[in-house]
Design a protein around this motif. Structure first.
Motif, mmCIF file in Angstrom:
data_model
loop_
_atom_site.group_PDB
_atom_site.id
_atom_site.type_symbol
_atom_site.label_atom_id
_atom_site.label_comp_id
_atom_site.label_asym_id
_atom_site.label_seq_id
_atom_site.Cartn_x
_atom_site.Cartn_y
_atom_site.Cartn_z
ATOM 1 N N THR A 3 0.930 -1.191 -0.189
ATOM 2 C CA THR A 3 -0.043 0.200 -0.112
ATOM 3 C C THR A 3 0.860 1.363 0.066
ATOM 4 O O THR A 3 2.108 1.006 0.252
ATOM 5 C CB THR A 3 -0.852 0.093 1.299
ATOM 6 N N GLN B 98 1.390 3.098 2.327
ATOM 7 C CA GLN B 98 1.849 3.234 3.740
ATOM 8 C C GLN B 98 3.042 2.334 3.863
ATOM 9 O O GLN B 98 3.618 2.354 5.024
ATOM 10 C CB GLN B 98 0.848 3.134 4.798
ATOM 11 N N SER B 99 3.181 1.426 2.790
ATOM 12 C CA SER B 99 4.097 0.409 3.170
ATOM 13 C C SER B 99 5.647 0.908 2.996
ATOM 14 O O SER B 99 5.945 2.239 2.563
ATOM 15 C CB SER B 99 4.060 -0.576 2.020
ATOM 16 N N GLN B 100 6.541 0.469 3.879
ATOM 17 C CA GLN B 100 7.865 0.846 3.835
ATOM 18 C C GLN B 100 8.826 -0.422 3.422
ATOM 19 O O GLN B 100 8.537 -1.520 4.049
ATOM 20 C CB GLN B 100 8.322 1.261 5.400
ATOM 21 N N ARG C 285 8.145 6.309 3.070
ATOM 22 C CA ARG C 285 7.071 5.239 2.742
ATOM 23 C C ARG C 285 6.744 5.448 1.021
ATOM 24 O O ARG C 285 7.000 6.584 0.700
ATOM 25 C CB ARG C 285 5.967 5.661 3.498
ATOM 26 N N GLY D 104 4.047 5.822 -0.545
ATOM 27 C CA GLY D 104 3.081 7.213 -0.853
ATOM 28 C C GLY D 104 3.911 8.506 -0.766
ATOM 29 O O GLY D 104 3.746 9.257 -1.470
ATOM 30 N N GLU D 105 4.583 8.866 0.157
ATOM 31 C CA GLU D 105 5.410 9.748 0.219
ATOM 32 C C GLU D 105 6.367 9.999 -0.805
ATOM 33 O O GLU D 105 6.538 11.021 -1.541
ATOM 34 C CB GLU D 105 6.426 9.864 1.429
ATOM 35 N N ASN E 219 7.547 -3.464 5.434
ATOM 36 C CA ASN E 219 7.081 -3.192 6.939
ATOM 37 C C ASN E 219 7.988 -3.992 7.932
ATOM 38 O O ASN E 219 6.885 -4.310 9.124
ATOM 39 C CB ASN E 219 5.455 -3.489 6.770
#
Length: 398
Positions: free
Chosen positions: A4, A6-8, A52, A54-55, A88
């Motif tokens: 997603t 938000q995944s790292q 992340r 998204g960033e 994550n």
């Protein structure tokens, strides 16, 4: 493992170096190399900083407004390539083989540098130019299709030619091996095939660690050794024309063999040494695949493969130019058949059939029988190989 925004992601340690147009990314554990554009490198740097997805996506869209940015898709590609260690904090399950140290490490780099350095590289080029000049100034030295028929025995001719050809295949590959060892890089020797021909192939994968200019020497190393032998053979023929007839004949076979192999290197529909040189000079590392896609519009037999990759932006002009050389390579192969292989086959089989049908010596008769026998054997093996390739293996997976 679903990604997603938000995944790292945590990547394996990567080595990145600038190439002609894009970047070469190496994963040191497996030894795999990948070509990526600058936007991918920016994304990898941000991933390594712990951002992340998204960033990263928002920053890249702002920096590259004309590019399509999808970090979830890019992350999935990184996982598929085996470059992702954790998502994550959870370890990605995959089997990653550690690259072997490679063979021929017993050859000291100093030995490789003795044969391939700034001075010798220029000498090899000079020898090539001299060889071409000698052919132009002495047309009688130009290879003829009958050069391989040194003896009355056709089987002896074939064995002699095959032995000489095999010897120079090994010489050619050792040129590549010594060239890459001059940079203290590992390599190995494999057996592969191009069309119906079985070939030896030196693994030059580790050459991606080098700059493009340094890689060029590796691609021409085998041909450099061959041209050295051609120069020696031509000079002996010119300086000692009255030498032993068998010895002069063997020199003629050497020149013929290397001449054909050099033309074969210009057949751009196969991945030859010169093809890899062109790839390296242009920076288009999927040139053949892109060229076949381009030509498939007019040549239906060049079907698009699902594994074919799209050309990077700005490569289409080079791909179109390569397509011309692709067709020229096919025409060159046809010329080789018309002027060399077909006349050789006609001469050989006419002699063999004559020895079978006419009243000849027992030695000539059994030589003809043996020659036809090996022909039948080779055709049988070829047909069996083609039949094996045409079978679709059963798979229990849906």
């Amino acid at each position: 493992m679903k990604l997603t925004l938000q995944s790292q992601i945590t990547l394996y340690p990567l080595s990145i170096q600038k190439d002609k147009k894009n970047y070469i990314v190496e994963e040191p554990i497996s030894g795999d190399f990948f070509e990526m554009p600058v936007i991918c490198i920016d994304a990898i740097e941000r991933i390594n900083e712990g951002q992340r997805l998204g960033e990263i996506e928002n920053e890249l869209r702002e920096k590259y407004p004309n590019e399509k940015v999808n970090m979830i898709e890019f992350g999935e590609q990184l996982i598929e390539l085996g470059l992702v260690q954790k998502v994550n904090g959870e370890k990605v399950k995959q089997t990653k083989e550690t690259q072997s140290s490679g063979g021929f490490t017993w050859i000291l780099p100093q030995i490789g540098r003795f044969f391939f350095n700034r001075v010798t590289n220029k000498i090899y080029l000079i020898l090539l130019l001299i060889n071409v000049s000698l052919f132009v100034l002495n047309p009688q030295l130009f290879p003829h299709y009958q050069d391989i028929f040194l003896f009355d025995s056709m089987m002896l001719n074939i064995v002699t030619y095959m032995s000489i050809s095999l010897f120079f295949i090994i010489i050619h590959e050792f040129g590549h091996i010594l060239a890459i060892r001059s940079h203290d890089l590992p390599t190995k020797l494999d057996i592969g095939n191009r069309l119906i021909f079985v070939v030896f192939e030196t693994d030059l994968t580790s050459a991606w660690k080098l700059e493009p200019k340094q890689r060029n020497i590796l691609y021409f190393a085998g041909m450099s050794f061959e041209q050295t032998f051609v120069f020696i053979a031509l000079m002996i023929q010119l300086l000692f024309p009255e030498a032993n007839a068998i010895f002069i004949g063997i020199l003629g076979i050497i020149i013929f063999d290397i001449f054909i192999k050099t033309l074969y290197q210009c057949c751009f529909y196969m991945k030859t040494d010169i093809y890899y040189f062109v790839e390296n000079m242009t920076g288009c590392y999927n040139l053949m695949e892109s060229g076949k896609q381009f030509l498939s519009k007019w040549l239906p037999f060049l079907k698009k493969d699902s594994s074919d990759t799209e050309a990077f932006e700005g490569e289409y002009k080079i791909v179109r130019m390569y397509s011309v050389f692709y067709i020229a390579g096919i025409l060159l192969t046809l010329c080789l058949f018309v002027f060399y292989f077909i006349p050789q086959a006609y001469y050989a089989y006419s002699q063999v059939i004559s020895n079978l049908l006419k009243d000849t010596t027992p030695a000539a008769f059994w030589d003809a029988v043996a020659f036809l026998g090996q022909t039948v054997l080779l055709l049988t093996l070829f047909l069996l190989r083609r039949r094996g390739q045409s079978r679709v293996p059963f798979s229990g997976k849906e």
